[in-house]
Design a protein around this motif. Structure first.
Motif, PDB file in Angstrom:
ATOM      1  N   UNK A 343     -16.139  18.937 114.863  1.00 29.76           N
ATOM      2  CA  UNK A 343     -16.564  20.318 115.085  1.00 29.76           C
ATOM      3  C   UNK A 343     -17.898  20.427 115.798  1.00 29.76           C
ATOM      4  N   UNK A 344     -18.832  19.543 115.480  1.00 26.68           N
ATOM      5  CA  UNK A 344     -20.161  19.597 116.099  1.00 26.68           C
ATOM      6  C   UNK A 344     -20.124  19.203 117.570  1.00 26.68           C
ATOM      7  N   UNK A 345     -19.018  18.597 118.007  1.00 27.27           N
ATOM      8  CA  UNK A 345     -18.875  18.200 119.407  1.00 27.27           C
ATOM      9  C   UNK A 345     -18.022  19.208 120.199  1.00 27.27           C
ATOM     10  N   UNK A 346     -17.764  20.344 119.574  1.00 26.01           N
ATOM     11  CA  UNK A 346     -17.045  21.446 120.228  1.00 26.01           C
ATOM     12  C   UNK A 346     -15.597  21.085 120.613  1.00 26.01           C
ATOM     13  N   UNK A 361     -16.063  18.361 124.319  1.00 23.48           N
ATOM     14  CA  UNK A 361     -15.560  17.074 123.889  1.00 23.48           C
ATOM     15  C   UNK A 361     -16.738  16.167 123.611  1.00 23.48           C
ATOM     16  N   UNK A 362     -16.447  14.957 123.182  1.00 26.87           N
ATOM     17  CA  UNK A 362     -17.522  14.034 122.843  1.00 26.87           C
ATOM     18  C   UNK A 362     -18.462  13.807 124.019  1.00 26.87           C
ATOM     19  N   UNK A 363     -17.909  13.747 125.236  1.00 33.21           N
ATOM     20  CA  UNK A 363     -18.721  13.469 126.417  1.00 33.21           C
ATOM     21  C   UNK A 363     -19.094  14.728 127.199  1.00 33.21           C
ATOM     22  N   UNK A 364     -18.579  15.877 126.778  1.00 34.81           N
ATOM     23  CA  UNK A 364     -18.959  17.115 127.483  1.00 34.81           C
ATOM     24  C   UNK A 364     -19.047  18.269 126.486  1.00 34.81           C
ATOM     25  N   UNK A 365     -20.067  18.157 125.627  1.00 35.90           N
ATOM     26  CA  UNK A 365     -20.266  19.168 124.585  1.00 35.90           C
ATOM     27  C   UNK A 365     -20.493  20.560 125.172  1.00 35.90           C
ATOM     28  N   UNK A 522     -26.019   9.756 135.748  1.00 34.89           N
ATOM     29  CA  UNK A 522     -26.130  10.359 134.416  1.00 34.89           C
ATOM     30  C   UNK A 522     -26.236  11.868 134.522  1.00 34.89           C
ATOM     31  N   UNK A 523     -25.455  12.555 133.677  1.00 32.48           N
ATOM     32  CA  UNK A 523     -25.473  14.014 133.629  1.00 32.48           C
ATOM     33  C   UNK A 523     -26.577  14.451 132.671  1.00 32.48           C
ATOM     34  N   UNK A 524     -27.561  15.171 133.178  1.00 39.05           N
ATOM     35  CA  UNK A 524     -28.705  15.569 132.367  1.00 39.05           C
ATOM     36  C   UNK A 524     -28.340  16.626 131.334  1.00 39.05           C
ATOM     37  N   UNK A 525     -27.312  17.424 131.609  1.00 40.39           N
ATOM     38  CA  UNK A 525     -26.930  18.483 130.667  1.00 40.39           C
ATOM     39  C   UNK A 525     -26.254  17.885 129.438  1.00 40.39           C
ATOM     40  N   UNK A 526     -25.240  17.063 129.673  1.00 43.59           N
ATOM     41  CA  UNK A 526     -24.504  16.462 128.557  1.00 43.59           C
ATOM     42  C   UNK A 526     -25.147  15.167 128.064  1.00 43.59           C
ATOM     43  N   UNK A 527     -26.015  14.587 128.888  1.00 45.37           N
ATOM     44  CA  UNK A 527     -26.688  13.356 128.478  1.00 45.37           C
ATOM     45  C   UNK A 527     -25.789  12.135 128.516  1.00 45.37           C
TER      46      UNK A 527
END
Length: 794
Positions: A343-346, A361-365, A522-527
């Protein structure tokens, strides 16, 4: 006036008693005719109404009769036929001949009736004296009354018309019930959810009896195109069947008509989520090892089940797309484990009576769309929806990545195992997103080689590097030369010791198999970090390696062989010949959908007997006609409720291609015993899967809105239990979903009987030249009795 008329025919009868009798008969006749006209206008289809109106008016010239018949036939034909104008001339000329013959026969009959006027009036006179046939006098009396102010010639012609109409009253009744009801009513009444069982049971007989006479003007079944395409089973007896075949068919028909189906509900541990080939606990318990996820692979029972899967309590019709991408009914998939764990990972949340999907998702919250755009910005050459059309999403979770790729004109085949991540694939399908339950274990994925434009894996925890890179080499097999592998797992961007070790292993392995690392960012938004690899377009790198590790596959190793084939840690060579599939990139979407693939040559014989390019084109033209002129108009299907579609026998994927402009996706299934045309389906920007319909499909129950089967059941019946296949259809199809079947009349009749026994609604049946069409809608009915499947009890 009546006396005057009959005196003209026979002057000897002129008594007052006779006049009184005739007057009474005329009066009663007029009353009955009035009642008959009022009744017939409410029941007889529109075409009959026009004929009745013509009878009430003055008789027209014969040219006007021809025009009226032509207009009537053409209007009905335009509404329901499969547009034979787009078909080859030899496929449609038979129907046009029948039309012209019918029209000319009608005119000839009118001429004959006018020339035999005196005989008709004598018969009318005799009929008056005979109490058994009073209807003729009623019709003639009405004609006399309606024309009392007309001249004698007009009176004679009207009388002749009315006599003609009455002389053929029995024939007219049959035609109005068989011709119009078989075509118009069989379509209109059943499409409008007619519950008349007697009508359903007799519709096939009516269709068969009136094939030659009436179906030319009201085509629902595209006989022309079908005769052009179906060349797989050409007979050796010309137009005449053998007595052995006739007797055999009748015996089988009688046997099937006597069959009583005693359906039961499956008593299994998985309950409403039962997948027979994945929930075979007897086979799973007997496995020697599970370290390669053998317990998540397919283990089908020896005898496929014939029981029906139960419904979850509180089940409702699925929410329509695109709203379903954001939320589904909780009681349709009443599982909360993912919401609790992720749930915390949307991934998914419980919101009242809904399960909601924020798109993360885990890689794109922060949402899948941002993640998709980030990949595009990182590598512009990926060109979503143009160069990249068909992708494989491994370890898809709830498939939000694939769900939002629809906005970019991309189809994603999402897969994940049926494991402790409870119901993730079921969530995806309930949302209206393509997905299958599958695992990368010991066998190849059920796809041909070199078909996916991109393979994606977001933190999918697959140990790609172990055992000589066997799993990554399976991705290499299905990835198109020049295609990309998008990997956004923790080893790409985290520095934990375990992640660093995996990254170093992957770096070495990808170099050995000649994958080029074209981007890492690296995506700065999703980290999160994303590494993108490209598969080579030639074999130069393979041949230039200092060590042949992993080795090249043997020439005898067919990369397209996929059904229960063990994984091998070897590299398949890249095709280099310009005539080989995979040597060139397909055309950009959407041109690739309709253009003949470059590697199909005229020297190849297609499925239907024509040169392969012509076969491909004819198949697309055929299905475009069928879909636009029949399926979308004459079946009574609410297409706004349709999202997940399966074509159970796809051939070239023409059915799916014809549905391109609808808001749906189609799972194209190519049977393992059919021509291997699945590579063609992928080449045109569609996707699909191999399957054996004697086994259960790798999907959850109630996951498709519409199933389409073109000449599948008659073929599969030769080696499978038909009742088990129908039970599987019931398992896959959502309640209120539709099944469309095109097959032999024998199969159509048998299937109709079976689905009726499950209390499905028959929406339409149609037959012509031993070919039939059936459209049915699944109900929510479940039997009271249960059947325990011991192998499915944990």
């Amino acid at each position: 006036m009546a006396l005057g008329k009959y005196s003209r025919v026979d002057g000897r009868r002129s008594s007052a008693g006779y006049c009184s009798t005739v007057t009474i008969v005329v009066f009663v006749g007029l009353c009955l005719i009035g009642v008959w006209l009022m009744t017939s206008s409410s029941v007889v289809p529109e075409r009959n109404g026009e004929v009745a109106q013509e009878s009430k008016n003055e008789v027209k010239e014969q040219s006007e009769v021809r025009e009226q018949v032509s207009e009537t036939d053409n209007s009905n034909a335009r509404q329901f036929e499969d547009n034979p104008g787009d078909l080859p001339e030899d496929a449609t000329k038979g129907d046009s001949n029948v039309n012209s013959e019918d029209n000319s026969n009608l005119v000839e009959k009118q001429e004959e009736k006018s020339s035999e006027e005196t005989k008709t009036e004598d018969e009318g006179k005799k009929t008056e004296d005979e109490s058994t046939n009073t209807e003729n006098s009623e019709v003639n009396s009405e004609a006399t009354e309606n024309n009392k102010d007309s001249g004698e010639t007009s009176t004679k012609e009207s009388d002749s018309d009315e006599s003609e109409k009455k002389d053929e009253s029995d024939e007219s009744e049959k035609k109005s019930s068989n011709s119009d009801e078989t075509t118009d009513s069989n379509i209109e009444e059943k499409v409008e959810q007619s519950d008349n069982k007697e009508s359903d049971e007799t519709s096939s007989e009516k269709n068969t009896d009136d094939n030659v006479k009436d179906q030319s003007s009201n085509e629902v079944y595209p006989s022309g195109a079908q005769s052009e395409l179906l060349k797989e089973s050409t007979t050796q007896t010309g137009s005449f069947p053998t007595q052995a075949a006739e007797s055999k068919n009748e015996k089988e028909s009688q046997e099937s008509s006597k069959t009583e189906y005693n359906w039961k509900v499956c008593n299994v541990t998985a309950g409403p989520d039962f997948i027979p080939c994945l929930d075979n606990w007897k086979a799973i318990r007997s496995l020697h090892s599970t370290k390669h996820y053998e317990h998540r692979e397919r283990h089908c029972p020896e005898e496929p089940p014939t029981c029906l899967v139960s419904l979850p309590e509180g089940y409702k019709r699925s929410i329509e797309w695109p709203k379903s991408r954001e939320k589904i009914w909780y009681y349709n998939v009443p599982h909360t484990k993912l919401a609790e764990v992720k749930g915390h990972q949307n991934w998914v949340k419980v919101t009242g009576e809904y399960l909601t999907f924020p798109g993360g998702g885990t890689q794109f919250k922060h949402g899948a769309l941002h993640y998709i755009d980030f990949i595009q910005e990182t590598l512009p050459d990926i060109a979503w929806g143009k160069r990249t059309r068909v992708i494989l999403d491994v370890g898809c979770g709830v498939a939000s990545f694939g769900g939002f790729l629809f906005d970019r004109d991309v189809l994603a085949m999402s897969l994940a195992p049926k494991d402790e991540h409870e119901a993730q694939v079921q969530f995806a399908l309930e949302r209206g997103i393509p997905a299958i339950s599958a695992v990368m274990g010991t066998t190849r994925l059920p796809f041909p080689g070199r078909v996916f434009d991109v393979v994606h894996c977001a933190r999918c925890r697959v140990p790609w590097h172990i055992e000589g890179g066997k799993l990554l080499l399976e991705l290499n097999r299905v990835l198109r030369p020049g295609g990309y592998f998008v990997w956004s797992a923790t080893p790409v961007y985290q520095k934990l010791s375990e992640d660093v070790e995996i990254w170093n292993e992957m770096k070495a392995l990808t170099k050995k198999i000649c994958w080029e690392l074209v981007s890492i960012s690296k995506d700065q938004v999703n980290g999160v970090g994303v590494a993108i690899y490209k598969k080579p377009l030639s074999n130069e790198c393979y041949e230039g390696r200092s060590k042949n590790q992993p080795p090249l596959c043997q020439d005898s190793d067919d990369p397209n062989a996929a059904w229960y084939i063990k994984l091998q840690a070897c590299i398949h060579k890249v095709p280099v010949s310009s005539s080989e599939r995979g040597s060139q990139w397909p055309e950009k979407w959407p041109a690739r959908l309709t253009n003949v693939p470059y590697w199909l040559s005229s020297s190849q014989v297609g499925v239907y007997g024509k040169p392969a390019p012509e076969d491909f084109t004819a198949d697309y033209k055929h299905w475009k006609n069928v879909v636009s002129n029949s399926y979308l108009k004459g079946m009574g299907i609410q297409w706004s409720n349709v999202r997940n579609v399966m074509d159970m026998n796809s051939i070239y994927g023409g059915f799916a291609a014809a549905l391109k402009d609808l808001n749906i996706w189609v799972m194209n299934v190519v049977s393992i015993d059919s021509a291997d045309t699945l590579p063609i389906i992928f080449e045109r920007g569609l996707f699909g899967i191999y399957h054996d319909w004697c086994e259960s499909f790798s999907t959850y129950p109630r996951t498709y809105d519409l199933l389409h089967a073109d000449h599948l059941f008659s073929k599969v019946k030769k080696r499978c239990n038909l009742a088990a296949i129908v039970a599987e259809v019931d398992r896959i199809l959502r309640p209120e979903g539709n099944l469309i079947v095109r097959d032999t009349v024998e199969i159509i009749n048998e299937l109709e009987s079976m689905v009726k026994s499950m209390q499905w609604e028959v929406r339409l049946t149609y037959s012509k030249d031993n070919e039939g069409l059936l459209c049915v809608q699944k109900s929510k009915w479940r039997p009271k009795e249960t059947e325990t499947l011991k192998y499915a009890i944990a």
